[in-house]
Design a protein around this motif. Structure first.
Motif, short mmCIF file in Angstrom:
data_model
loop_
_atom_site.label_atom_id
_atom_site.label_comp_id
_atom_site.label_asym_id
_atom_site.label_seq_id
_atom_site.Cartn_x
_atom_site.Cartn_y
_atom_site.Cartn_z
N VAL A 130 -8.61 0.15 -14.48
CA VAL A 130 -7.23 -0.25 -14.24
C VAL A 130 -6.38 1.01 -14.15
N CYS A 131 -5.62 1.15 -13.07
CA CYS A 131 -4.71 2.28 -12.90
C CYS A 131 -3.28 1.78 -12.70
N THR A 132 -2.32 2.59 -13.11
CA THR A 132 -0.91 2.22 -12.98
C THR A 132 -0.21 3.29 -12.14
N LEU A 133 0.12 2.95 -10.92
CA LEU A 133 0.60 3.95 -9.95
C LEU A 133 2.07 4.27 -10.15
N ALA A 189 -10.96 8.33 -7.58
CA ALA A 189 -10.92 7.49 -8.78
C ALA A 189 -10.02 6.28 -8.55
N TYR A 190 -8.89 6.49 -7.90
CA TYR A 190 -7.97 5.39 -7.61
C TYR A 190 -8.61 4.39 -6.65
N GLN A 191 -9.35 4.89 -5.69
CA GLN A 191 -9.99 4.00 -4.73
C GLN A 191 -11.02 3.09 -5.39
N ARG A 192 -11.55 3.50 -6.53
CA ARG A 192 -12.56 2.71 -7.23
C ARG A 192 -11.94 1.74 -8.24
N ALA A 193 -10.65 1.87 -8.50
CA ALA A 193 -10.01 0.98 -9.48
C ALA A 193 -9.97 -0.45 -8.95
N ARG A 194 -10.35 -1.40 -9.78
CA ARG A 194 -10.29 -2.79 -9.34
C ARG A 194 -8.86 -3.33 -9.39
N PHE A 195 -8.11 -2.91 -10.42
CA PHE A 195 -6.74 -3.41 -10.59
C PHE A 195 -5.77 -2.23 -10.58
N VAL A 196 -4.73 -2.33 -9.75
CA VAL A 196 -3.70 -1.30 -9.68
C VAL A 196 -2.34 -1.97 -9.80
N THR A 197 -1.54 -1.49 -10.76
CA THR A 197 -0.20 -2.01 -10.95
C THR A 197 0.82 -0.97 -10.50
N THR A 232 8.24 -8.67 -1.06
CA THR A 232 7.45 -9.25 -2.14
C THR A 232 7.96 -8.69 -3.46
N ARG A 233 7.91 -9.48 -4.49
CA ARG A 233 8.44 -9.05 -5.78
C ARG A 233 7.30 -8.56 -6.68
N ILE A 234 7.12 -7.25 -6.69
CA ILE A 234 6.19 -6.63 -7.62
C ILE A 234 7.01 -6.18 -8.83
N ARG A 235 6.53 -6.51 -10.01
CA ARG A 235 7.23 -6.12 -11.23
C ARG A 235 6.58 -4.89 -11.84
N ARG A 236 7.39 -3.99 -12.36
CA ARG A 236 6.88 -2.76 -12.95
C ARG A 236 6.01 -3.09 -14.15
N THR A 237 4.79 -2.55 -14.14
CA THR A 237 3.84 -2.76 -15.23
C THR A 237 3.20 -1.42 -15.57
N THR A 238 3.57 -0.86 -16.71
CA THR A 238 3.06 0.44 -17.13
C THR A 238 1.87 0.28 -18.06
N GLY A 239 1.20 1.39 -18.32
CA GLY A 239 0.12 1.36 -19.30
C GLY A 239 0.62 0.94 -20.67
N ALA A 240 1.81 1.40 -21.03
CA ALA A 240 2.40 1.03 -22.33
C ALA A 240 2.69 -0.47 -22.40
N THR A 289 0.84 -1.19 0.00
CA THR A 289 0.00 0.00 0.00
C THR A 289 0.88 1.24 0.00
N VAL A 290 0.69 2.09 -0.99
CA VAL A 290 1.48 3.31 -1.14
C VAL A 290 0.56 4.51 -0.97
N ASP A 291 0.73 5.20 0.13
CA ASP A 291 -0.06 6.40 0.41
C ASP A 291 -1.56 6.14 0.28
N GLY A 292 -1.99 5.01 0.80
CA GLY A 292 -3.41 4.68 0.81
C GLY A 292 -3.91 3.92 -0.40
N VAL A 293 -3.05 3.71 -1.39
CA VAL A 293 -3.45 2.98 -2.61
C VAL A 293 -2.76 1.61 -2.60
N THR A 294 -3.55 0.55 -2.71
CA THR A 294 -3.01 -0.80 -2.67
C THR A 294 -2.73 -1.31 -4.08
N ILE A 295 -1.51 -1.76 -4.29
CA ILE A 295 -1.12 -2.38 -5.56
C ILE A 295 -1.46 -3.86 -5.46
N ASN A 296 -2.45 -4.29 -6.20
CA ASN A 296 -2.97 -5.65 -6.04
C ASN A 296 -2.68 -6.55 -7.24
#
Length: 264
Positions: free
Chosen positions: A43-46, A63-71, A86-94, A13-20
């Motif tokens: 879908v949002c990409t933080l 808007a971020y709080q309503r996103a189902r998927f956050v990378t 935990t190993r989170i891999r960078r995933t951009t919109g591109a 969780t980064v500043d209240g936004v959970t990367i799931n």
């Protein structure tokens, strides 16, 4: 649907936004599965620029709080995840567009695109259709430069997306407009996933050049972009760098809890 119960202990969780969504393959799988079910979702990409905006713009945070998927888009966020264990891999919109389109073709899911201008959208539609034969591009729409997610123009955009029958809609409008518009669409569309992808369509069309892959892999894509556009991006990245110490301090309790949990 992403199994949040299984992965909850690994989420950052980064500043209240959970990367799931911790990786690109998981993001593509989750998005396509939700689209096949006919769900409405966003879908949002933080990244750090978004974190700065989250502090300043309540509508963007909502808007971020309503996103189902956050990378995790930003490399510093990936580093924080490693400190968490935990190993989170960078995933951009591109990163998302082409693999999602590949699966959309296979699953017969029509797509729609919104972006900065018709030239970029037409080129993107042509190139994606050529790369993924059989992909249905149901339509595209370029709003004006001062696009307001709650304007009459936004009403027109929603009508066009709805009429197209698209199951997936790529929003290349820039933050926070694309995220706020996506959140509005959750209430007004039926069975469409909204992906907030930034400059991705410009990269596909060739109207902008993405950083070389080597800089992406080592986490220096931001540096390459700043060298290309120092006047525009220099102040932005300075603000981003300034918030890193605060984010680290606020993430320490998560890191300690995770490490203690592993040691137990």
């Amino acid at each position: 649907m992403l199994d949040t119960q299984t992965h909850r202990h690994r989420n950052l969780t980064v500043d209240g936004v959970t990367i799931n969504v911790p990786s690109l393959p998981q993001a593509v799988s989750s998005i396509v599965s939700a689209a096949q079910r006919g769900d409405n979702f966003s879908v949002c990409t933080l990244n750090l620029d978004h974190v700065v905006k989250l502090q300043q713009q309540p509508e963007f945070r909502a808007a971020y709080q309503r996103a189902r998927f956050v990378t995790a888009d930003g490399f510093p966020i990936v580093v924080l995840s490693r400190l968490l264990g935990t190993r989170i891999r960078r995933t951009t919109g591109a990163d998302l567009v082409e693999p999602v389109c590949r699966q959309a073709r296979r699953k017969r899911l029509p797509i729609f695109m919104m972006g900065s201008n018709n030239h970029t959208l037409a080129l993107s539609a042509k190139r994606l259709s050529e790369r993924f034969r059989g992909l249905e591009v149901a339509g595209y729409y370029a709003p004006g430069a001062d696009f307001d997610p709650y304007s009459r123009e936004a009403d027109v955009a929603i009508d066009r997306i709805r009429a197209s029958g698209a199951k997936l809609c790529f929003l290349a409008l820039g933050a926070p407009r694309q995220e706020v518009f996506a959140a509005r669409c959750l209430d007004e569309l039926n069975g469409t996933g909204l992906l907030c992808i930034g400059a991705a369509l410009d990269f596909i069309a060739g109207t902008q050049t993405r950083a070389p892959s080597v800089t992406q892999k080592i986490g220096l894509e931001w540096a390459w972009r700043m060298l290309m556009e120092p006047r525009r991006l220099g102040p932005r990245y300075a603000r981003c760098m300034a918030i890193i110490p605060r984010l680290l301090v606020r993430t320490i309790p998560q890191i300690v809890n995770a490490r203690m949990g592993k040691a137990a």
